[in-house]
Design a protein around this motif. Structure first.
Motif, mmCIF file in Angstrom:
data_model
loop_
_atom_site.group_PDB
_atom_site.id
_atom_site.type_symbol
_atom_site.label_atom_id
_atom_site.label_comp_id
_atom_site.label_asym_id
_atom_site.label_seq_id
_atom_site.Cartn_x
_atom_site.Cartn_y
_atom_site.Cartn_z
ATOM 1 N N ALA A 1 0.848 -1.198 0.000
ATOM 2 C CA ALA A 1 0.000 0.000 0.000
ATOM 3 C C ALA A 1 0.883 1.247 0.000
ATOM 4 O O ALA A 1 2.106 1.170 -0.053
ATOM 5 N N SER A 2 0.240 2.403 0.083
ATOM 6 C CA SER A 2 0.971 3.663 0.092
ATOM 7 C C SER A 2 1.731 3.830 1.401
ATOM 8 O O SER A 2 1.123 3.816 2.485
ATOM 9 N N ALA A 3 3.037 3.967 1.319
ATOM 10 C CA ALA A 3 3.849 4.125 2.520
ATOM 11 C C ALA A 3 3.518 5.437 3.231
ATOM 12 O O ALA A 3 3.422 5.482 4.467
ATOM 13 N N LEU A 4 3.316 6.521 2.472
ATOM 14 C CA LEU A 4 3.028 7.814 3.075
ATOM 15 C C LEU A 4 1.697 7.797 3.819
ATOM 16 O O LEU A 4 1.582 8.312 4.933
ATOM 17 N N ARG A 5 0.690 7.204 3.210
ATOM 18 C CA ARG A 5 -0.632 7.172 3.850
ATOM 19 C C ARG A 5 -0.594 6.375 5.145
ATOM 20 O O ARG A 5 -1.164 6.784 6.161
ATOM 21 N N ARG A 6 0.074 5.228 5.123
ATOM 22 C CA ARG A 6 0.174 4.421 6.342
ATOM 23 C C ARG A 6 0.991 5.138 7.415
ATOM 24 O O ARG A 6 0.688 5.049 8.607
ATOM 25 N N ALA A 7 2.023 5.838 6.992
ATOM 26 C CA ALA A 7 2.856 6.560 7.956
ATOM 27 C C ALA A 7 2.061 7.674 8.637
ATOM 28 O O ALA A 7 2.117 7.839 9.865
ATOM 29 N N LEU A 8 1.307 8.438 7.850
ATOM 30 C CA LEU A 8 0.505 9.519 8.429
ATOM 31 C C LEU A 8 -0.596 8.972 9.329
ATOM 32 O O LEU A 8 -0.912 9.562 10.368
ATOM 33 N N ARG A 9 -1.197 7.870 8.927
ATOM 34 C CA ARG A 9 -2.230 7.252 9.774
ATOM 35 C C ARG A 9 -1.651 6.852 11.121
ATOM 36 O O ARG A 9 -2.253 7.094 12.175
ATOM 37 N N GLN A 10 -0.464 6.241 11.082
ATOM 38 C CA GLN A 10 0.187 5.831 12.324
ATOM 39 C C GLN A 10 0.483 7.035 13.209
ATOM 40 O O GLN A 10 0.300 6.994 14.432
ATOM 41 N N LEU A 11 0.938 8.109 12.578
ATOM 42 C CA LEU A 11 1.296 9.316 13.324
ATOM 43 C C LEU A 11 0.065 9.934 13.981
ATOM 44 O O LEU A 11 0.103 10.310 15.166
ATOM 45 N N LEU A 12 -1.018 10.051 13.239
ATOM 46 C CA LEU A 12 -2.228 10.678 13.777
ATOM 47 C C LEU A 12 -2.815 9.865 14.926
ATOM 48 O O LEU A 12 -3.253 10.436 15.940
ATOM 49 N N ILE A 13 -2.830 8.542 14.779
ATOM 50 C CA ILE A 13 -3.371 7.707 15.853
ATOM 51 C C ILE A 13 -2.518 7.831 17.112
ATOM 52 O O ILE A 13 -3.029 7.987 18.228
ATOM 53 N N GLY A 14 -1.193 7.760 16.940
ATOM 54 C CA GLY A 14 -0.298 7.857 18.095
ATOM 55 C C GLY A 14 -0.386 9.194 18.788
ATOM 56 O O GLY A 14 -0.507 9.274 20.020
ATOM 57 N N TYR A 15 -0.345 10.267 18.017
ATOM 58 C CA TYR A 15 -0.426 11.600 18.608
ATOM 59 C C TYR A 15 -1.791 11.851 19.237
ATOM 60 O O TYR A 15 -1.906 12.550 20.254
ATOM 61 N N GLY A 16 -2.837 11.297 18.615
ATOM 62 C CA GLY A 16 -4.180 11.478 19.185
ATOM 63 C C GLY A 16 -4.286 10.871 20.569
ATOM 64 O O GLY A 16 -4.807 11.508 21.501
ATOM 65 N N ALA A 17 -3.782 9.631 20.721
ATOM 66 C CA ALA A 17 -3.830 8.977 22.028
ATOM 67 C C ALA A 17 -2.995 9.734 23.059
ATOM 68 O O ALA A 17 -3.413 9.932 24.208
ATOM 69 N N ALA A 18 -1.802 10.176 22.656
ATOM 70 C CA ALA A 18 -0.932 10.902 23.579
ATOM 71 C C ALA A 18 -1.538 12.246 23.974
ATOM 72 O O ALA A 18 -1.445 12.673 25.132
ATOM 73 N N ALA A 19 -2.182 12.916 23.017
ATOM 74 C CA ALA A 19 -2.781 14.227 23.307
ATOM 75 C C ALA A 19 -3.907 14.113 24.326
ATOM 76 O O ALA A 19 -4.032 14.943 25.237
ATOM 77 N N VAL A 20 -4.734 13.081 24.172
ATOM 78 C CA VAL A 20 -5.833 12.878 25.137
ATOM 79 C C VAL A 20 -5.276 12.663 26.539
ATOM 80 O O VAL A 20 -5.758 13.255 27.517
ATOM 81 N N THR A 21 -4.242 11.830 26.659
ATOM 82 C CA THR A 21 -3.653 11.559 27.970
ATOM 83 C C THR A 21 -3.002 12.810 28.545
ATOM 84 O O THR A 21 -3.091 13.074 29.758
ATOM 85 N N TYR A 22 -2.367 13.603 27.706
ATOM 86 C CA TYR A 22 -1.721 14.826 28.181
ATOM 87 C C TYR A 22 -2.763 15.815 28.726
ATOM 88 O O TYR A 22 -2.559 16.422 29.790
#
Length: 365
Positions: A333-354
């Motif tokens: 699949a698209s490497a860029l799309r998967r990379a951005l998806r991973q980034l958004l999910i990770g940052y989203g979880a961290a932001a909620v906890t922060y």
């Protein structure tokens, strides 16, 4: 029209644009053929023959552009940068990662829209993509169990420990407390992930093993009643229809009564796609620990406050982009799309906890 090919495939006066395009295609075909030859050199048996067959097909395409160019062929070009990079990877490493990249490259063929490429060439490229997809699938099957544990472990470590240290840090506690919490999260999470993966994989393998026919049941066949037996029910339970099961059971009984040995059921006992329990557990433990180490590195190195928080978030962001891109490449699949998806999910979880840490920190104060 000037610069267009005639029905025989030759061009009397190719335009400069055509010559450039044809030379580019020629160079790309040479480079793609080299990729397959490099991959074949690292394999043996059927896979080697398949890859050499793909290289031969690329050579036929190469000859098509040579015929069109004629005296304009000149010195061979180097091919597109990504194809040359793929060739270097194939020459240096080989493996499923390169096959996945080759699969993506074949799917991007421009021959469908190129008036100077034959329909057969465009069809070839589509088929090549499916051949490479099938070869890559073999490699994915061999590594999928351990790879799944590795990817999940690394991402869980990155996201969960980033969320933990940001949440704890946002409450206003000292840097030492944040570091202790991060180390505790690393050890607890890695042990939990390793144990969970071991139990999960072992349970799955045991469930599959329970479905494998008992080979010792074959030993009791000679004692069955020729006229009344339940052997046909066995074959019906395995998927045969009633008539086929009865016929097969009668044939087996005849073999047994004639003193012939009945071969054991041909059952696939390979669980490559699942992996082994210990390999999955060790992989999960190590990759979770390595992922969970990244968010606490700023505090390990003595950083404090906002600087440590921003550094941790930045380092985890880069790691998430890398793991997402690797998953994208290996899945075709698209490497860029998967990379951005991973980034958004990770940052989203961290932001909620922060944010929760800020809220609870303010409440405590």
């Amino acid at each position: 029209m000037t610069g267009q090919t005639d029905p025989a495939g030759a061009s009397a006066r190719p335009s400069r644009e055509q010559v450039r395009r044809w030379r580019r295609h020629l160079a790309d075909e040479r480079a793609e053929g080299a990729v397959y030859r490099h991959l074949a050199a690292r394999r043996e048996g059927e896979e080697r023959e398949i890859l050499l067959g793909l290289a031969d097909a690329e050579r036929r395409h190469e000859q098509h552009w040579r015929d069109l160019l004629g005296d304009h062929a000149g010195q061979p070009g180097k091919g597109a940068l990504r194809t040359r990079f793929l060739g270097w990877l194939a020459r240096t490493f080989g493996g499923v990662f390169v096959l996945a990249l080759a699969q993506r490259a074949e799917s991007r063929s421009a021959y469908d829209a190129d008036v100077d490429a034959t329909d057969a060439m465009a069809a070839d490229e589509r088929i090549h993509g499916e051949v490479v997809r099938a070869l890559a699938a073999r490699g994915r099957a061999r590594m999928s169990g351990t790879f799944r544990a590795a990817v999940f472990g690394a991402n869980d470590g990155l996201v969960s420990n980033l969320a933990l240290v940001l949440g704890v840090g946002a409450t206003g506690v000292g840097s030492g407390t944040v570091l202790v919490a991060g180390v505790a999260g690393l050890l607890a999470g890695a042990l939990s992930m390793g144990a969970g993966e071991y139990v999960s994989v072992r349970s799955q393998r045991e469930l599959l093993a329970a479905s494998v026919p008992n080979e010792h049941a074959q030993d009791r066949l000679p004692a069955l009643d020729v006229d009344a037996n339940e052997l046909a029910l066995v074959y019906r339970a395995r998927g045969m229809d009633a008539a086929e099961a009865e016929e097969h059971a009668a044939a087996v009984i005849s073999q047994v009564k004639a003193g012939q040995r009945v071969p054991a059921p041909d059952v696939e006992r390979s669980y490559e796609e699942i992996g082994s329990g210990w390999s999955a557990a060790l992989s999960s433990f190590c990759f979770f620990a390595s992922g969970a180490l990244v968010p606490i590195l700023p505090w390990v190195l003595g950083m404090t406050g906002t600087g440590a928080v921003l550094t941790a978030a930045g380092m985890v962001g880069v790691a998430l982009l890398c793991t997402g891109a690797v998953v994208g490449v290996l899945s075709g699949a698209s490497a860029l799309r998967r990379a951005l998806r991973q980034l958004l999910i990770g940052y989203g979880a961290a932001a909620v906890t922060y944010v929760l840490g800020l809220v609870f920190g303010t409440t405590v104060v």
